[in-house]
Design an enzyme around this catalytic site. Sequence first.
Site, PDB file in Angstrom:
ATOM      1  N   ASP A   1      -5.925   2.064  -3.313  1.00 36.96           N
ATOM      2  CA  ASP A   1      -7.196   1.833  -2.631  1.00 36.96           C
ATOM      3  C   ASP A   1      -7.644   3.072  -1.863  1.00 36.96           C
ATOM      4  O   ASP A   1      -8.652   3.042  -1.170  1.00 36.96           O
ATOM      5  CB  ASP A   1      -7.132   0.604  -1.713  1.00 36.96           C
ATOM      6  CG  ASP A   1      -6.166   0.760  -0.550  1.00 36.96           C
ATOM      7  OD1 ASP A   1      -5.413   1.763  -0.504  1.00 36.96           O
ATOM      8  OD2 ASP A   1      -6.142  -0.135   0.319  1.00 36.96           O
TER       9      ASP A   1
ATOM     10  N   ASP B   1      -2.478   6.193  -3.393  1.00 35.59           N
ATOM     11  CA  ASP B   1      -1.331   5.585  -2.736  1.00 35.59           C
ATOM     12  C   ASP B   1      -0.829   4.445  -3.619  1.00 35.59           C
ATOM     13  O   ASP B   1      -1.297   4.266  -4.745  1.00 35.59           O
ATOM     14  CB  ASP B   1      -1.690   5.100  -1.322  1.00 35.59           C
ATOM     15  CG  ASP B   1      -2.802   4.069  -1.329  1.00 35.59           C
ATOM     16  OD1 ASP B   1      -3.547   3.990  -2.316  1.00 35.59           O
ATOM     17  OD2 ASP B   1      -2.939   3.334  -0.331  1.00 35.59           O
TER      18      ASP B   1
ATOM     19  N   SER C   1       0.820  -1.205   0.000  1.00 35.94           N
ATOM     20  CA  SER C   1       0.000   0.000   0.000  1.00 35.94           C
ATOM     21  C   SER C   1       0.858   1.262   0.000  1.00 35.94           C
ATOM     22  O   SER C   1       1.648   1.490  -0.905  1.00 35.94           O
ATOM     23  CB  SER C   1      -0.954  -0.039   1.198  1.00 35.94           C
ATOM     24  OG  SER C   1      -1.907   0.983   1.143  1.00 35.94           O
TER      25      SER C   1
END
Length: 448
Positions: free
Chosen positions: A245, A241, A104
């Site tokens: 998400d 990012d 992430s």
Amino acid sequence: MSRLFGTDGVRGLANGDITAELALQLSVAAAHVLGRSAREQGRRPKAVVGRDPRASGEFLSAAVVAGLASAGVDVHNVGVLPTPAVAFLTGDMDAHFGVMLSASHNAMPDNGIKFFAAGGHKLADAVEDEIAAHIGEEWLRPIGAEVGRVHENRAGQARYVAHLLEVLPHSLDGLTVVIDAAHGAASEVSPEVFRLAGAEVFEIGASPDGLNINDGYGSTHLGRLQAAVRERRADLGIAHDGDADRCLAVDATGTVVDGDQIMAILALALRDRGRLADDTLVATVMSNLGLLQAMRREGISVRQTGVGDRYVLEAMRAGHYSLGGEQSGHVILLDHGTTGDGVLTGLMLAARVAETGRSLEDLASVMTRMPQVLKNVKGVDKSRVESDEEVQAAVSREESSLGDTGRILLRKSGTEPVVRVMVEAETEERAEAVCDRLVDVVRERLSL
């Protein structure tokens, strides 16, 4: 013994904590647990595997694919795509589960492995624990025609883009948008879909080389996007990012529009279309008081959850709500996706600007962000924060002083001996003063 799975899959230093051996063993265990229903029906399990562009994702995804195929799972390797795209494709391709390799917003040296159940839904804790329990156990290996087959499937991006365009309520004709893709998984798909939706698009942070993900770009580094929006005289900027998400935005003046403001804008948009289920927004306890006040004025209820998008999602599914998210930019539009989707969120936000003819700055003014101060108190017995009478009395005194003009939240960290003290007030100075007084009480009363 600590859990292998964290709040969002298994994550850590690639080739340190997250090794090829672990990826292989974890994928075999997942094949046995998540592929069980298919085998019971006499079917061969099918899985979708995707990744972000980190260099370590190359060997880790190879290990995952090898583990799944060796356990008799047919694998559709969709390559570099956002996490929400892998979730969508898991459902769209009628796969039994999906796997995403990403850390992430973490720096490039990290990586992670997360799984989606059939339909693209996140796994329950109990299922994750069952997968962890199967790691390293003896198993009967399929041979001959029973081994899984691997398909290099590059049609996934087109299917995901078509889905996004299908659910978009209004074209983006006439808008100028700057996309910051964090040199991550949305570097191709986000600019593509915004252009196809009608916007003029300028890209930054959209040249991944395997090493530069999240490095000075993206939703955790907004300075370059702010400058680019002003330089291009764009209507808005969208920041993702590493795995896309989440979504934060920048208005035409270069001012940041955070997840709370985005949720406020989208809540009104959905309500006006009759699509905001039960006129309710789901947000965490960390959302700004300004969001709660704005929704109250607009007649929209706010259901609050613990911190973490998985708790938001659980509450949304349980109550059949359509919109929820976090201040950080994880926004879930449950009518169109099973998890936070930064590309979808950005499209919906831009569509609202185009539909209303109002600037993003004007739309965001529906809520006024209250100054918020958050401090971590380390080295304390967090288990006593809710039971210590003097701590709770101090909180009550400060809450009485603030009245309706502020809010206080004390919560214990889930992973370290830390108590988080959050205060909102009408001015930064007052929030800081209240927070400092409470930090002193917590430290005095709960120190180890």
